[in-house]
Design an enzyme around this catalytic site. Structure first.
Site, PDB file in Angstrom:
ATOM      1  N   GLY A   1       2.407   4.758   1.980  1.00  0.00           N
ATOM      2  CA  GLY A   1       2.904   5.180   3.281  1.00  0.00           C
ATOM      3  C   GLY A   1       4.328   4.732   3.534  1.00  0.00           C
TER       4      GLY A   1
ATOM      5  N   GLY B   1       0.807  -1.215   0.000  1.00  0.00           N
ATOM      6  CA  GLY B   1       0.000   0.000   0.000  1.00  0.00           C
ATOM      7  C   GLY B   1       0.833   1.254   0.000  1.00  0.00           C
TER       8      GLY B   1
ATOM      9  N   ILE C   1       5.745   2.850   5.893  1.00  0.00           N
ATOM     10  CA  ILE C   1       6.057   1.452   6.203  1.00  0.00           C
ATOM     11  C   ILE C   1       6.244   0.662   4.921  1.00  0.00           C
ATOM     12  CG2 ILE C   1       5.057  -0.690   7.083  1.00  0.00           C
ATOM     13  CD1 ILE C   1       3.998   0.868   9.451  1.00  0.00           C
TER      14      ILE C   1
ATOM     15  N   GLU D   1      -3.154  -3.281  -5.438  1.00  0.00           N
ATOM     16  CA  GLU D   1      -4.107  -2.225  -5.791  1.00  0.00           C
ATOM     17  C   GLU D   1      -3.388  -0.946  -6.194  1.00  0.00           C
ATOM     18  OE1 GLU D   1      -5.705  -0.003  -1.907  1.00  0.00           O
ATOM     19  OE2 GLU D   1      -5.812  -2.174  -1.737  1.00  0.00           O
TER      20      GLU D   1
ATOM     21  N   GLY E   1      -8.695  -1.714   0.120  1.00  0.00           N
ATOM     22  CA  GLY E   1      -8.493  -3.084  -0.337  1.00  0.00           C
ATOM     23  C   GLY E   1      -7.888  -3.993   0.710  1.00  0.00           C
TER      24      GLY E   1
END
Length: 621
Positions: free
Chosen positions: A216, A214, A218, A237, A335
């Site tokens: 960000g 995703g 991290i 995604e 997602g």
């Protein structure tokens, strides 16, 4: 006067010819937000009121969500993103509709949220009349198919991406040309905790795995630590600059994928201009609608699917909060559940939640994000049964197949040390752990930054790590594999039982004082202990007593010698003066290992034992 025109006739159009008060419109998502269209609508909205704007995350200022436009627009956020939208939701001027990203298209197609218009941003049409949805296909594709009217901002700066990204000019009812830079997402600032999380997560990613990742810091940190991996694939995604870098470096080549082999599959891109240039016309990156990319069934068609998602808070049983902070609605479901479930169904898949162990509250006080009970009002996005791994900067908690008691101990181990004792006391009140479980989990930093090491013996791969309170059942299983001779050599009498309470005492170790290490491997997906070594510290003379036992079938491979050497390294690092052991005279293999590692031998207190000693001189090595 608006600059909208009819693509077929080039005649100017007014907004009131396309929209009416009370209608519902969709606004393009992520980095494909048609800001120029929305600005033009605001400037030429005479006679229009109460238009519902349905949107997911938008990399934009979201000026239409500001209070001054409250009579013109109401917001229905399917994912809360951006300060203006978040404030509008918090103040009650906007709505939040929780939904899985994969199911948003059906809200449009089934007329649960029928769309009167879709406002989108696309590339200029090619010689055949096809425009590209560019960097965001996700739910935009469904909005285009099911909206009564499609209104486009033609942006020459929009990349022409490959995959299911094209819309013909005949499908567009009105457009305007506005060249504008594609919004960029700056690289996040890293800190030590995030870097450590990235390193831990990278340990869970095998060569040949397929990734979902995703947005960000991290996720960026994880990608930084995958540079030495091989043959990775992507079915995600979204993709970011980190994915592009790994593709350029050959780490991501999609060769081992079992679905969409050879292609990086995504629904949208968000990052720098360099990323947008990378995907422009790139046949190795294909964008597909969210209902395809985020379908758990399709995700699961990728073997070794690794889904990496973040959270705001996780409780000790594994319940994941990721769209709210207490009752404050903050983001969305997106997602996460789609990919967590898809990865769980995948052959060799790994669903992972990664988050820092702490945060600061509104008063600046340090609080734990690993909690005994969820903050009142928090919504569980991902259930406790979905998640296989939770990762913080303090380690990896493995939850799959674990009881509530085992999960609790695993989660406490990866909580911030300042909160571990408090968390243990709380769950003892709930009877999630037995009353005799008194020692909170501790770590062995001397093993290295990830608190474990990898070894290969006789062609088999093993992990050296500390024993943990959650290993109680594993240690019982390890004990009951021993034959009578092994039990006599280790305990010097015939031990016939390893009770749960006794096993608990052996795995619940203050690793900062004493030491308990184990070698493990896997039987399928089950981790199995193959050897245990420990020392007990005696402060009176700054010494430690050493003992270890190896499963009979794994002896003679170097496991015992390696355990002893690793314990010696830790003892030297801690400034311990000497190591000693008491071994039966007839335990020839054990004596041979100690003597080969420079232990001196003399008679023990018993005629049946020998005393072995290694002087460390109390100096750190």
């Amino acid at each position: 006067m608006s600059s909208l025109t009819n693509p077929k006739t080039s005649e100017p159009l007014a907004w009131d010819q396309l929209l009416k008060s009370g209608c519902r419109i969709f606004v393009g998502s992520h980095a494909a937000v048609p800001d120029a269209l929305m600005a033009d609508l605001i400037a030429n909205s005479r006679g229009l009121n109460d238009i519902e704007v349905t949107q997911v995350f938008t990399l934009s200022d979201n000026v239409w969500a500001e209070r001054k436009h409250a009579e013109l627009f109401t917001i229905n956020a399917l994912y809360i993103g951006g300060t203006a939208v978040r404030n509008a939701v918090a103040e009650g001027r906007a709505d939040y509709t929780p939904t899985f990203l994969s199911e948003v298209p059906k809200l449009f197609s089934d007329h649960v949220l029928p769309l009167d218009a879709a406002l989108i941003m696309v590339s200029p049409p090619d010689e055949l009349g096809y425009c590209s949805l560019g960097v965001s296909v996700d739910v935009v594709s469904s909005a285009v198919k099911h909206a009564t009217t499609v209104i486009a901002q033609i942006n020459p700066s929009m990349p022409r991406t490959c995959g299911h990204t094209f819309i013909h000019r005949d499908q567009i009812h009105a457009w305007m040309t506005e060249d504008a830079p594609i919004p960029e997402s700056p690289p996040p600032d890293m800190d030590q905790a995030v870097e450590q999380i990235g390193q831990y997560v990278s340990l869970l990613v095998e060569n040949g795995a397929t990734l979902q990742i995703g947005m960000g810091k991290i996720h960026d940190a994880v990608l930084r630590y995958l540079g030495n991996h091989k043959d990775l694939g992507v079915h995600s995604e979204m993709i970011s600059d980190g994915i592009a870098r790994l593709m350029k470096g050959g780490v991501i080549n999609n060769r081992k994928k079992t679905f969409h082999k050879g292609k990086t599959i995504t629904a949208y891109c968000m990052g720098s201009r360099e990323l947008y240039d990378f995907v422009d016309g790139n046949p190795h990156v294909e964008l597909y609608p969210a209902e395809h990319v985020s379908s758990p069934v399709k995700i699961a068609r990728n073997d070794k699917m690794v889904a990496i998602n973040s959270a705001i808070e996780v409780d000790l049983t594994g319940q994941v909060v990721s769209d709210s902070i207490g009752r404050l609605l903050y983001s969305g479901i997106g997602g996460q559940v789609d990919f967590i479930r898809g990865a769980a169904l995948s052959k060799g898949g790994k669903p992972i939640i990664a988050l820092p162990s702490t945060a600061r509250d509104k008063d600046g006080k340090l609080v734990s994000r690993i909690v005994a009970s969820l903050t009142p009002g928090s919504g569980v996005v991902t259930s406790r049964a979905h998640v296989h791994y939770v990762v913080t900067e303090y380690g990896i908690a493995s939850l799959r197949g674990k009881s509530v008691r085992e999960r609790t101990l695993e989660m406490i181990r990866i909580a911030h040390p300042e909160f571990r004792r408090e968390l243990l006391e709380r769950v003892r009140e709930f009877y999630w752990v037995p009353e005799y479980q008194e020692q909170a989990p501790t770590t062995v930093p001397e093993l290295g930054p990830v608190d474990q090491k990898q070894y290969t013996f006789d062609g088999m791969r093993y992990t050296l790590r500390p024993l943990r309170p959650s290993d109680e059942r594993r240690l019982q299983e390890f004990f009951y594999t021993h034959n009578k001779e092994t039990l006599m050599m280790r305990y010097n009498h015939h031990v016939t039982q390893m009770s749960r309470e006794k096993s608990c005492s052996l795995v619940s170790v203050d690793q900062g004082r004493d030491l308990a290490l184990c070698f493990t491997d896997f039987d399928g997906e089950s981790e199995v202990i193959q050897g245990v070594g420990r020392y007990y510290y005696y402060p009176a003379d700054n010494s430690c007593e050493v003992a270890f036992v190896i499963k009979e079938s794994r002896r003679g491979k170097g496991i015992a010698t390696t355990l002893l050497k690793e314990m010696e390294k830790v003892a030297r690092a801690r400034g311990i003066a000497k190591m000693f052991a008491c071994v039966r005279r007839d335990n020839k293999p054990m004596l041979k290992i100690f003597e080969a590692n420079d232990f001196t031998t003399r008679p023990g207190d018993s005629m049946d034992e020998l005393y072995l000693e290694l002087t460390l001189s109390g100096s750190k090595d």
